[in-house]
Motif scaffolding. Structure first.
Motif, mmCIF file in Angstrom:
data_model
loop_
_atom_site.group_PDB
_atom_site.id
_atom_site.type_symbol
_atom_site.label_atom_id
_atom_site.label_comp_id
_atom_site.label_asym_id
_atom_site.label_seq_id
_atom_site.Cartn_x
_atom_site.Cartn_y
_atom_site.Cartn_z
ATOM 1 N N VAL A 93 20.624 -12.168 57.625
ATOM 2 C CA VAL A 93 19.851 -11.006 57.179
ATOM 3 C C VAL A 93 20.118 -10.845 55.689
ATOM 4 N N PRO A 94 19.081 -10.951 54.868
ATOM 5 C CA PRO A 94 19.303 -10.873 53.421
ATOM 6 C C PRO A 94 19.656 -9.459 52.977
ATOM 7 N N ARG A 95 20.500 -9.372 51.968
ATOM 8 C CA ARG A 95 20.843 -8.066 51.404
ATOM 9 C C ARG A 95 19.803 -7.638 50.369
ATOM 10 N N GLU A 96 19.294 -8.609 49.669
ATOM 11 C CA GLU A 96 18.286 -8.343 48.645
ATOM 12 C C GLU A 96 17.033 -9.126 48.986
ATOM 13 N N ARG A 140 8.979 -12.185 61.332
ATOM 14 C CA ARG A 140 9.720 -13.441 61.107
ATOM 15 C C ARG A 140 11.049 -13.453 61.869
ATOM 16 N N VAL A 141 11.733 -12.315 61.898
ATOM 17 C CA VAL A 141 13.009 -12.234 62.582
ATOM 18 C C VAL A 141 12.813 -12.411 64.093
ATOM 19 N N LEU A 142 11.763 -11.849 64.616
ATOM 20 C CA LEU A 142 11.519 -11.944 66.063
ATOM 21 C C LEU A 142 11.101 -13.340 66.489
#
Length: 143
Positions: A93-96, A140-142
């Motif tokens: 999971v990107p922070r930025e 995209r995550v799903l």
């Protein structure tokens, strides 16, 4: 008138004189001999060390030459094509960039103009660019 001869004096024997210059010259000669001996030993030590170093370098060169002899490599197998497998790890999971904009950082002029509008807000029906990117990210995550 008989002249009396004066008594005969004994010959004077000179005393051995030790001049400071002579003593200093002997000490200086001894010191120069010590310095020359030290320099000779240092030179001999350096030559011995250089000889040892040359022998070590020659041995190292010999071993490197033995290692660098080209050897035949096995031919790779091309009968099975490479198929990459899907990773089993979860995506990071990107922070930025941060997709959520805090409420206190929203632009005031836009909020005021939305509140001033009569009737239902027109901006509520149109998704903002932030909401669009959040929706794309969730899709995209799903997947």
């Amino acid at each position: 008138m008989c002249l009396i001869k004066p008594p005969v004096k004994k010959n004077t024997i000179p005393i051995d004189l030790k001049l400071h210059n002579d003593i200093r010259a002997m000490e200086r000669a001894r010191f120069a001999h010590q310095v020359a001996e030290k320099r000779r030993l240092i030179k001999q030590y350096k030559m011995e060390r250089e000889r040892q170093q040359k022998l070590e370098e020659q041995e190292e060169i010999k071993s490197l030459r033995k290692e660098l002899i080209p050897k035949a490599q096995l031919m790779p197998y091309f009968d099975r094509p490479f198929v990459p497998r899907r990773s089993e790890k979860q995506p990071t999971v990107p922070r930025e960039p941060k997709f959520c904009i805090p409420r206190h950082k929203t632009i005031r002029c836009c909020r005021m103009s939305c509140n001033d509008m009569s009737g239902p807000s027109q901006l509520q029906h149109l998704p903002s660019s932030v909401e669009k990117t959040e929706a794309l990210y969730k899709n995209r995550v799903l997947q």
